[in-house]
Design a protein around this motif. Structure first.
Motif, PDB file in Angstrom:
ATOM      1  N   ALA A   1      -9.945  28.584  -5.666  1.00 37.71           N
ATOM      2  CA  ALA A   1     -11.346  28.366  -5.299  1.00 37.71           C
ATOM      3  C   ALA A   1     -11.368  27.704  -3.927  1.00 37.71           C
ATOM      4  O   ALA A   1     -10.532  26.839  -3.629  1.00 37.71           O
ATOM      5  CB  ALA A   1     -12.018  27.471  -6.333  1.00 37.71           C
ATOM      6  N   ASP A   2     -12.292  28.125  -3.071  1.00 34.67           N
ATOM      7  CA  ASP A   2     -12.410  27.583  -1.711  1.00 34.67           C
ATOM      8  C   ASP A   2     -11.061  27.576  -0.997  1.00 34.67           C
ATOM      9  O   ASP A   2     -10.722  26.625  -0.287  1.00 34.67           O
ATOM     10  CB  ASP A   2     -13.020  26.171  -1.734  1.00 34.67           C
ATOM     11  CG  ASP A   2     -14.433  26.186  -2.273  1.00 34.67           C
ATOM     12  OD1 ASP A   2     -15.222  27.059  -1.855  1.00 34.67           O
ATOM     13  OD2 ASP A   2     -14.755  25.342  -3.133  1.00 34.67           O
ATOM     14  N   GLY A   3     -10.280  28.639  -1.192  1.00 35.33           N
ATOM     15  CA  GLY A   3      -8.954  28.721  -0.583  1.00 35.33           C
ATOM     16  C   GLY A   3      -8.599  30.150  -0.248  1.00 35.33           C
ATOM     17  O   GLY A   3      -9.470  31.017  -0.167  1.00 35.33           O
ATOM     18  N   LYS A   4      -7.295  30.402  -0.064  1.00 32.26           N
ATOM     19  CA  LYS A   4      -6.872  31.747   0.315  1.00 32.26           C
ATOM     20  C   LYS A   4      -5.494  32.062  -0.242  1.00 32.26           C
ATOM     21  O   LYS A   4      -4.707  31.176  -0.572  1.00 32.26           O
ATOM     22  CB  LYS A   4      -6.883  31.909   1.831  1.00 32.26           C
ATOM     23  CG  LYS A   4      -5.880  31.039   2.553  1.00 32.26           C
ATOM     24  CD  LYS A   4      -5.968  31.254   4.042  1.00 32.26           C
ATOM     25  CE  LYS A   4      -4.953  30.344   4.745  1.00 32.26           C
ATOM     26  NZ  LYS A   4      -4.822  30.660   6.150  1.00 32.26           N
ATOM     27  N   LEU A   5      -5.236  33.344  -0.329  1.00 38.70           N
ATOM     28  CA  LEU A   5      -3.935  33.894  -0.684  1.00 38.70           C
ATOM     29  C   LEU A   5      -3.433  34.639   0.541  1.00 38.70           C
ATOM     30  O   LEU A   5      -4.100  35.564   1.016  1.00 38.70           O
ATOM     31  CB  LEU A   5      -4.071  34.866  -1.872  1.00 38.70           C
ATOM     32  CG  LEU A   5      -2.877  35.787  -2.133  1.00 38.70           C
ATOM     33  CD1 LEU A   5      -1.639  34.996  -2.534  1.00 38.70           C
ATOM     34  CD2 LEU A   5      -3.236  36.820  -3.195  1.00 38.70           C
ATOM     35  N   ASP A   6      -2.291  34.214   1.076  1.00 36.46           N
ATOM     36  CA  ASP A   6      -1.685  34.896   2.221  1.00 36.46           C
ATOM     37  C   ASP A   6      -0.545  35.772   1.751  1.00 36.46           C
ATOM     38  O   ASP A   6       0.389  35.288   1.095  1.00 36.46           O
ATOM     39  CB  ASP A   6      -1.130  33.877   3.230  1.00 36.46           C
ATOM     40  CG  ASP A   6      -2.221  33.228   4.059  1.00 36.46           C
ATOM     41  OD1 ASP A   6      -3.152  33.941   4.472  1.00 36.46           O
ATOM     42  OD2 ASP A   6      -2.132  32.009   4.302  1.00 36.46           O
ATOM     43  N   LEU A   7      -0.624  37.046   2.053  1.00 35.30           N
ATOM     44  CA  LEU A   7       0.483  37.969   1.850  1.00 35.30           C
ATOM     45  C   LEU A   7       0.980  38.275   3.250  1.00 35.30           C
ATOM     46  O   LEU A   7       0.271  38.910   4.043  1.00 35.30           O
ATOM     47  CB  LEU A   7       0.024  39.232   1.117  1.00 35.30           C
ATOM     48  CG  LEU A   7      -0.609  39.008  -0.260  1.00 35.30           C
ATOM     49  CD1 LEU A   7      -1.020  40.327  -0.886  1.00 35.30           C
ATOM     50  CD2 LEU A   7       0.321  38.239  -1.182  1.00 35.30           C
ATOM     51  N   GLU A   8       2.189  37.780   3.586  1.00 29.07           N
ATOM     52  CA  GLU A   8       2.652  37.837   4.970  1.00 29.07           C
ATOM     53  C   GLU A   8       4.148  38.081   5.048  1.00 29.07           C
ATOM     54  O   GLU A   8       4.879  37.876   4.078  1.00 29.07           O
ATOM     55  CB  GLU A   8       2.287  36.538   5.694  1.00 29.07           C
ATOM     56  CG  GLU A   8       2.865  35.297   5.033  1.00 29.07           C
ATOM     57  CD  GLU A   8       2.303  33.997   5.570  1.00 29.07           C
ATOM     58  OE1 GLU A   8       1.480  34.035   6.486  1.00 29.07           O
ATOM     59  OE2 GLU A   8       2.715  32.948   5.064  1.00 29.07           O
ATOM     60  N   ARG A   9       4.600  38.517   6.227  1.00 27.70           N
ATOM     61  CA  ARG A   9       6.033  38.765   6.459  1.00 27.70           C
ATOM     62  C   ARG A   9       6.819  37.508   6.109  1.00 27.70           C
ATOM     63  O   ARG A   9       6.427  36.405   6.448  1.00 27.70           O
ATOM     64  CB  ARG A   9       6.285  39.113   7.923  1.00 27.70           C
ATOM     65  CG  ARG A   9       5.920  40.533   8.271  1.00 27.70           C
ATOM     66  CD  ARG A   9       6.436  40.809   9.701  1.00 27.70           C
ATOM     67  NE  ARG A   9       6.175  42.142  10.125  1.00 27.70           N
ATOM     68  CZ  ARG A   9       7.011  43.162   9.951  1.00 27.70           C
ATOM     69  NH1 ARG A   9       8.136  42.998   9.328  1.00 27.70           N
ATOM     70  NH2 ARG A   9       6.698  44.361  10.404  1.00 27.70           N
ATOM     71  N   GLY A  10       7.930  37.709   5.401  1.00 24.95           N
ATOM     72  CA  GLY A  10       8.789  36.596   5.029  1.00 24.95           C
ATOM     73  C   GLY A  10       8.290  35.820   3.817  1.00 24.95           C
ATOM     74  O   GLY A  10       8.897  34.846   3.400  1.00 24.95           O
ATOM     75  N   GLY A  11       7.162  36.259   3.262  1.00 26.69           N
ATOM     76  CA  GLY A  11       6.585  35.560   2.124  1.00 26.69           C
ATOM     77  C   GLY A  11       6.126  36.538   1.061  1.00 26.69           C
ATOM     78  O   GLY A  11       6.699  37.606   0.879  1.00 26.69           O
ATOM     79  N   ASN A  12       5.072  36.184   0.376  1.00 17.47           N
ATOM     80  CA  ASN A  12       4.500  37.046  -0.661  1.00 17.47           C
ATOM     81  C   ASN A  12       3.963  38.322  -0.014  1.00 17.47           C
ATOM     82  O   ASN A  12       3.453  38.281   1.106  1.00 17.47           O
ATOM     83  CB  ASN A  12       3.387  36.315  -1.398  1.00 17.47           C
ATOM     84  CG  ASN A  12       3.892  35.032  -2.040  1.00 17.47           C
ATOM     85  OD1 ASN A  12       5.067  34.908  -2.369  1.00 17.47           O
ATOM     86  ND2 ASN A  12       3.012  34.076  -2.224  1.00 17.47           N
ATOM     87  N   HIS A  13       4.064  39.457  -0.737  1.00 17.68           N
ATOM     88  CA  HIS A  13       3.660  40.733  -0.140  1.00 17.68           C
ATOM     89  C   HIS A  13       3.444  41.801  -1.205  1.00 17.68           C
ATOM     90  O   HIS A  13       3.768  41.615  -2.368  1.00 17.68           O
ATOM     91  CB  HIS A  13       4.712  41.207   0.872  1.00 17.68           C
ATOM     92  CG  HIS A  13       6.069  41.399   0.271  1.00 17.68           C
ATOM     93  ND1 HIS A  13       6.932  40.350   0.042  1.00 17.68           N
ATOM     94  CD2 HIS A  13       6.698  42.509  -0.169  1.00 17.68           C
ATOM     95  CE1 HIS A  13       8.045  40.806  -0.506  1.00 17.68           C
ATOM     96  NE2 HIS A  13       7.923  42.123  -0.654  1.00 17.68           N
TER      97      HIS A  13
END
Length: 151
Positions: free
Chosen positions: A96-108
């Motif tokens: 909530a009031d946040g974000k999910l980052d799917l990025e190189r070197g991380g979650n994807h």
């Protein structure tokens, strides 16, 4: 202005305000998701590809990304990277009031057994599915194999 005309104006105005408060179609406190920064590096082979994006939740309730579908592959999974290893997960939290980052070197997002190899300049359509929110269709522009928006 007559009394009935004034009453009709008040009813019309209050109805318009009620509609404006429900314009998103969501209940108060529910997740409000928006996707940005989506891209897919051009795959170096025709076997697999990866996808990256950010899901922002401006709502007061958390949600979870549970799956991804696309015409590009029938085998799409979501992966986390920890301690330089990659493993499939069932879902990712979107706070909530946040974000999910799917990025190189991380979650994807991982696409296996591609039906065709997407080329730079094309777009790959995916559908993100969530635990609480409705699905969101997103176009992933295919970028250069080395594309990294953070650099």
């Amino acid at each position: 202005m007559s009394r009935s005309t004034a009453l009709a104006a008040v009813v019309a105005l209050s109805g318009g305000l009620a509609l404006a408060g429900c314009s998103s179609g969501s209940e108060p406190g529910s997740p409000e998701l928006k996707v940005s920064g989506a891209f897919m590096p051009q795959p170096v082979n025709s076997e697999m590809a990866s996808g990256f994006l950010t899901v922002r939740n401006s709502g007061g309730t958390a949600d979870r990304l549970t799956s991804v579908t696309s015409d590009l592959s029938d085998d799409i999974t979501i992966h986390e990277s920890k301690n330089q290893t990659m493993q499939e997960v069932k879902a990712f939290d979107v706070p909530a009031d946040g974000k999910l980052d799917l990025e190189r070197g991380g979650n994807h997002i991982m696409f296996m057994r591609l039906k065709q190899k997407p080329e730079q300049g094309e777009k790959v359509t995916v559908e993100l599915r969530f635990e609480k929110s409705g699905p969101i269709k997103v176009e992933l522009p295919v970028e250069a194999p080395t594309h990294n928006p953070k650099h």
